[in-house]
Design a protein around this motif. Structure first.
Motif: not given
Length: 311
Positions: A116-143
């Motif tokens: 969750x901290x990594x998700x907030x880091x990407x959302x705030x520090x890399x907003x233009x790449x957020x949807x690409x980095x935190x896609x659903x497949x990567x979310x499943x893999x992280x869990x």
């Protein structure tokens, strides 16, 4: 295993011998447990039944709520029931199962908080790449990685005590089965095992907390590039997460990053990360989160209206 031990059950000494304190604790922890179940189920159902489930932050939040329910359910029902009993016992097998489940679910919760901290880091520090980095497949893999990490940690801890002979006294100065209290009632010298537990559980908790703290320092520094509204929203979200991290990691570090022995304060620390933190998580994440409140109103109002129409 049977040949290595001469006891079939342990006696839990619990929180206090005072009957009035035990009655108060029964009412208090029953309230806490009901609050954990209701609060986290509200978040879990609201996220799963709304569009928020497709947003990475709320996807991870739903998993955190599920872990809170499972984690506290390993301990709290037994604690509440024992407060009404004069003699508090737990069988050897159930004790070992509790140790495994606590470390398994606890490590999953630690790793989900990290994700969750990594998700907030990407959302705030890399907003233009957020949807690409935190896609659903990567979310499943992280869990999935969090569950694998929990299993790896729990098996490593469990293997340290499962082969130990316990020959009495069988009294554990705690309200739950955990490694340090069990090492106190084992027959052989367990100093080396205690050091390994500190090196594993203690250092993992400390290192993870330092990494989380560092990530939030980077996030706070990057807020200068956002608008006033963006800073307010980011601070609100990150503030909630930081509060949860401190509530969970602070007591955990004190409990496991210490000399391999037991202290009276260990019971208080354990109460925080097994009951108090899971109870406060819904209160921390929900009140100031507009999207979460909208999702709750939408999901539960629709359910009430559909039941009224059905009747």
């Amino acid at each position: 295993m049977e040949s290595q031990r001469n006891i079939s059950e342990f006696i839990l000494l619990g929180l206090s011998y005072n009957q009035n304190i035990q009655k108060f604790c029964f009412v208090f922890f029953l309230f806490c447990y009901v609050s954990v179940l209701v609060g986290n189920l509200l978040i879990l159902v609201s996220v799963r039944c709304s569009d928020l489930f497709y947003q990475a932050m709320y996807y991870f939040l739903s998993h955190l709520s599920f872990m809170d329910i499972c984690y506290t359910s390993c301990v709290t029902p037994k604690l509440i029931g024992d407060l009404l009993l004069a003699r508090k016992t737990i069988s050897y097998d159930n004790c070992m199962l509790q140790v495994f489940a606590l470390h398994f679910l606890g490590m999953i919760e630690i790793l989900i908080l990290t994700v969750m901290a990594f998700d907030r880091y990407v959302a705030i520090c890399k907003p233009l790449h957020y949807l690409l980095i935190m896609n659903r497949t990567r979310c499943h893999l992280l869990v999935l990685a969090a569950w694998a990490g929990g299993a790896l940690h729990s098996f490593s801890q469990f293997s340290l005590i499962i082969g130990l002979p316990f020959c009495g006294p069988s009294e554990i100065n705690h309200y739950q089965c955990d490694i340090f209290p069990l090492l106190k009632v084992a027959c052989p010298d367990t100093y080396i095992i205690g050091v390994l537990v500190v090196a594993n559980s203690g250092m993992v908790t400390l290192v993870t907390f330092v990494l989380l703290f560092g990530s939030y320092v980077v996030i706070l520094l990057s807020l200068r590039n956002l608008s006033a509204e963006g800073r307010r929203k980011a601070l609100s979200t990150c503030g909630s997460h930081i509060t949860v991290v401190i509530l969970f990691f602070g007591p955990s570090i004190f409990a496991y990053l210490q000399p391999p022995t037991t202290f009276p304060e260990d019971k208080i620390f354990a109460l925080f990360y097994t009951i108090i933190a899971p109870m406060f998580n819904p209160l921390i994440y929900t009140p100031r989160n507009t999207e979460m409140k909208k999702a709750m109103r939408s999901v539960w109002c629709q359910r009430i209206l559909s039941e009224e129409k059905h009747n």
